[in-house]
Design a protein around this motif. Structure first.
Motif, mmCIF file in Angstrom:
data_model
loop_
_atom_site.group_PDB
_atom_site.id
_atom_site.type_symbol
_atom_site.label_atom_id
_atom_site.label_comp_id
_atom_site.label_asym_id
_atom_site.label_seq_id
_atom_site.Cartn_x
_atom_site.Cartn_y
_atom_site.Cartn_z
ATOM 1 N N ASP A 1 0.882 -1.118 -0.159
ATOM 2 C CA ASP A 1 -0.331 0.690 -0.350
ATOM 3 C C ASP A 1 1.303 1.924 -0.282
ATOM 4 O O ASP A 1 0.410 2.294 -0.748
ATOM 5 N N ARG A 2 1.897 1.258 0.912
ATOM 6 C CA ARG A 2 2.927 2.520 1.043
ATOM 7 C C ARG A 2 3.485 2.893 -0.369
ATOM 8 O O ARG A 2 3.825 3.722 -0.094
ATOM 9 N N ASP A 3 4.031 2.021 -1.078
ATOM 10 C CA ASP A 3 4.362 2.085 -2.172
ATOM 11 C C ASP A 3 3.961 2.571 -3.735
ATOM 12 O O ASP A 3 4.542 2.574 -4.811
ATOM 13 N N CYS B 1 -7.194 0.058 -3.671
ATOM 14 C CA CYS B 1 -7.315 -1.112 -2.707
ATOM 15 C C CYS B 1 -8.451 -1.949 -2.386
ATOM 16 O O CYS B 1 -9.625 -1.422 -2.488
ATOM 17 N N ILE B 2 -8.217 -3.674 -2.766
ATOM 18 C CA ILE B 2 -8.874 -4.343 -3.178
ATOM 19 C C ILE B 2 -7.742 -5.564 -2.066
ATOM 20 O O ILE B 2 -6.393 -5.334 -2.396
ATOM 21 N N ARG B 3 -8.846 -5.890 -1.208
ATOM 22 C CA ARG B 3 -8.129 -7.287 -0.540
ATOM 23 C C ARG B 3 -8.773 -8.686 -0.284
ATOM 24 O O ARG B 3 -9.836 -8.370 -0.324
ATOM 25 N N ALA C 1 -14.648 0.507 3.637
ATOM 26 C CA ALA C 1 -14.769 1.811 3.468
ATOM 27 C C ALA C 1 -13.408 2.841 4.038
ATOM 28 O O ALA C 1 -13.780 3.618 3.722
ATOM 29 N N ASN C 2 -13.096 2.297 4.667
ATOM 30 C CA ASN C 2 -12.571 2.761 5.854
ATOM 31 C C ASN C 2 -10.856 2.756 5.267
ATOM 32 O O ASN C 2 -10.182 2.539 5.766
ATOM 33 N N ALA C 3 -10.548 2.831 3.683
ATOM 34 C CA ALA C 3 -9.656 2.188 3.561
ATOM 35 C C ALA C 3 -7.879 2.948 3.306
ATOM 36 O O ALA C 3 -6.741 2.840 3.530
ATOM 37 N N GLY C 4 -8.554 4.334 4.146
ATOM 38 C CA GLY C 4 -7.983 5.737 3.864
ATOM 39 C C GLY C 4 -7.708 6.703 3.283
ATOM 40 O O GLY C 4 -8.335 6.769 2.302
ATOM 41 N N ARG C 5 -7.040 8.189 4.229
ATOM 42 C CA ARG C 5 -7.656 8.982 3.241
ATOM 43 C C ARG C 5 -7.564 9.259 1.637
ATOM 44 O O ARG C 5 -8.261 10.203 1.429
ATOM 45 N N ARG C 6 -6.188 9.143 0.871
ATOM 46 C CA ARG C 6 -6.330 8.579 -0.294
ATOM 47 C C ARG C 6 -6.479 7.657 -0.909
ATOM 48 O O ARG C 6 -6.316 8.041 -2.018
ATOM 49 N N GLN D 1 -13.963 5.297 -7.067
ATOM 50 C CA GLN D 1 -13.643 6.231 -8.321
ATOM 51 C C GLN D 1 -13.657 5.800 -9.411
ATOM 52 O O GLN D 1 -13.892 5.896 -10.855
ATOM 53 N N ILE D 2 -11.926 5.270 -9.293
ATOM 54 C CA ILE D 2 -11.505 3.715 -10.077
ATOM 55 C C ILE D 2 -12.430 2.795 -10.314
ATOM 56 O O ILE D 2 -12.667 2.691 -11.742
ATOM 57 N N LEU D 3 -12.964 2.045 -9.584
ATOM 58 C CA LEU D 3 -13.965 1.324 -10.021
ATOM 59 C C LEU D 3 -15.020 1.608 -11.140
ATOM 60 O O LEU D 3 -15.941 1.219 -12.311
#
Length: 103
Positions: A33-35, A41-43, A65-70, A75-77
């Motif tokens: 994720d950080r890179d 993000c899909i898990r 629902a809360n994958a992070g601020r960024r 939107q991409i999907l």
């Protein structure tokens, strides 16, 4: 020029380009994720706050629902879905039926 002086651009969709976009998104999931250059993000592990999950080839994939601020996964999907709909006949795209409420 289009109405209001806006330039109109006509483009014909190319299925090969969309296949490359989908392949790229799949490759991004293998990057920590950080890179990641893309906030996507899909898990494959369940979480208690997943927005939804999809069964694909016998395995569930989750969008948190809360994958992070960024996170811009939804939107991409949505953009991928809209561009794939360009290849469909209008009768193949699901629509919401009109509902009339009577007092």
């Amino acid at each position: 020029m289009g109405a209001g002086g806006n330039r109109t651009v006509m483009a014909s969709p190319d299925p090969a380009n969309h296949a490359r976009v989908i392949a790229y998104l799949g490759q991004m999931l293998n990057v920590p994720d950080r890179d990641r250059a893309l906030p996507f993000c899909i898990r494959d592990t369940a979480s208690s706050d997943a927005r939804f999950r999809v069964l694909y080839r016998g395995q569930y994939f989750h969008v948190d629902a809360n994958a992070g601020r960024r996170d811009e996964t939804l939107q991409i999907l949505s953009i991928v879905n809209m561009t794939l709909n360009l290849y469909k006949n209008a009768n193949e795209i699901p629509t919401t039926r009109a509902v009339q409420s009577v007092p």
